[in-house]
Design a protein around this motif. Structure first.
Motif: not given
Length: 380
Positions: A26-30, A52-54
Motif C-alpha cells: 500500500x502507501x503507508x510509511x512502513x 505496506x498497506x495502512x
C-alpha cells in the motif's frame, strides 16, 4: 567452522529468530524489504521501494539496527545474510528470517562476519526442496553454530574487518570515478563513419568436429566473457568431437569480441594475442581492423564498452522481443568517430592508464574475502 572457542546455536544467541511477515502492499510509511532486495553483507537494492498497506500492524518484527536478515527461500537467494542499519520504519517479508542477536553474547557485525566465513552458498546448501523451490527452515537456521569469543575479541575482529570493508568501499568508488573519466573522454568524440569502412567482421570459421575430432580445444562461449568488465575466461576445454554447433568462430590477434545477444549487458572484450586452438561461439561478432594504421582495434573496443552513442545505436537495432540481439549487418552500419591515428593512439594510451588503476582496485576487492578469512582465522 573450527575454533578454539565454544560454538553456540543461533537460536541460543538470539532475542528474536523469526520469519518476516506477509503483507498487503500500500502507501503507508512502513517500507517492506523483499528477499531479492537484501543482497548480502551491507548491501540493499532499494532502486524500487515497496510499502505496506495502512492496515498493517507492527509487531516485534519491526526491524531494528543490528538485525541480520537471512534470505530463506529460492535458489541463488537463500543463504544471503544482510546487516540492517537503516533509519525509519522497516519490516521484512515472509521470505526473510530475522535474526536479532543478543548483544550481551554476540555483536551483530561479528555474527555477520562469521556467517560470511561459513559462506552464504554453504548456508543455502542447508536448505530443503528442489526445482528452485528451496527453503531454509527456522530449525535449520536456528541450529547453525558459530564460535563465540569474548566481546572484546569480537570487537577487535569487527574493527579489523571494518578496515578491509572500508578499503573495498574506497576501491569501488574509485572504479566508478575512473569509469566516469573514460566515458567523459569517449563522449567528446563525434561518430561520422560506418564500422564496415574500417573493420572486417567474422572473417574466419573452423569446425572443431572435423579438424580436432580427438583433440582438446578452448571454447569461449557467451558465459565466458564478463559483463561490463572486459574479462575473458579460457577455462573451458572440449574434445573436437564434442563441440557444439555454435563453436565456429576464429579470432585473430587484436580482435574485438562483441556479444550479439543482449549487448546492453556489455559482454565485450579485446584480445591482443589469441591462444592456440581457441574457438568462439557464433553468439559473438569478431571485429578486426582492416589496417591498424588507419583505425586501432582497441579503440573500437573502448567505444563498444564506454560510448553511450554506440549503445543507443545497438539498442535501436535490437528487435523488441524476448531475445534482443544485433547482427552483422547492424554492426557494419553502426557509426563511430573518425580520428587521426595520432589522436587514436593518444586516447588509447590515456584509457589504458586509467584501466590499470581500475584493475588495481578490482584486485583489492577480489582479495578482500581472503583477508577477512585470515583475520577470523587469526582470532578464532
Amino acid at each position: 567452522m573450527e575454533s578454539k572457542y565454544n560454538q553456540l546455536k543461533l537460536i541460543d544467541l538470539s532475542i528474536l529468530l523469526k520469519r518476516g511477515k506477509s503483507a498487503k502492499y500500500g502507501k503507508s510509511k512502513i517500507q517492506i524489504i523483499k528477499s531479492g532486495q537484501a543482497r548480502g553483507w551491507f548491501d540493499f537494492d532499494f532502486s524500487e521501494r515497496h510499502y505496506v498497506d495502512d492496515s498493517f500492524v507492527l509487531d516485534e518484527r519491526k526491524l531494528v539496527k543490528g538485525d541480520l536478515l537471512i534470505n530463506s527461500t529460492g535458489v541463488g537467494t537463500a543463504g544471503r545474510v544482510t546487516y540492517f542499519g537503516e533509519d525509519g520504519d522497516f519490516v521484512a517479508d515472509s521470505h526473510i528470517t530475522i535474526f536479532r542477536p543478543n548483544q550481551n553474547l554476540i555483536l551483530s557485525q561479528y555474527a555477520l562476519c562469521v556467517l560470511g566465513r561459513i559462506g552464504f552458498v554453504n548456508i543455502e546448501n542447508m536448505a530443503l526442496g528442489q526445482s528452485g523451490q528451496i527453503e531454509l527452515s527456522l530449525d535449520v537456521i536456528g541450529n547453525i553454530k558459530i564460535p563465540v569469543p569474548p566481546i572484546d575479541i569480537q570487537k577487535q575482529i569487527v574493527e579489523e574487518i571494518g578496515k578491509v570493508d572500508k578499503s573495498v568501499s574506497v576501491a569501488k568508488s574509485s572504479i566508478d570515478n575512473k569509469i566516469s573519466d573514460i566515458k567523459t573522454i569517449i563522449s567528446r568524440l563525434v561518430s561520422t563513419v560506418s564500422i564496415k569502412e574500417y573493420f572486417d567482421i567474422n572473417t574466419q570459421t573452423l569446425n572443431p568436429v572435423s579438424c580436432w575430432k580427438n583433440e582438446h580445444f578452448t571454447y569461449v562461449d557467451i558465459d565466458s566473457v564478463g559483463k561490463g568488465d572486459g574479462s575473458i575466461s579460457f577455462d573451458k576445454t572440449l574434445l573436437g568431437k564434442d563441440a557444439p554447433s555454435r563453436a565456429r568462430r576464429v579470432a585473430q590477434d587484436r580482435t574485438v569480441i562483441v556479444s550479439t545477444v543482449r549487448p546492453y549487458l556489455k559482454g565485450f572484450a579485446y584480445i591482443e594475442n589469441v591462444l592456440n586452438k581457441t574457438i568462439f561461439s557464433t553468439g559473438f561478432a569478431l571485429l578486426k581492423s582492416k589496417n591498424e594504421e588507419n583505425y586501432i582495434s582497441k579503440l573500437l573496443y573502448y567505444l563498444f564498452m564506454f560510448s553511450d552513442d554506440l549503445m543507443k545505436q545497438m539498442e535501436a537495432a535490437m528487435p523488441k522481443a524476448a531475445y534482443p540481439s544485433i547482427n552483422k549487418e547492424d554492426i557494419d552500419n553502426f557509426k563511430i568517430p573518425l580520428l587521426t591515428i595520432d589522436e587514436q593512439k593518444r586516447i588509447v594510451v590515456q584509457i589504458e592508464a586509467i584501466e590499470l588503476e581500475i584493475t588495481k582496485a578490482r584486485t583489492l576487492i577480489e582479495n578482500a574475502t581472503s583477508e577477512k578469512q585470515a583475520i577470523l582465522d587469526k582470532y578464532l
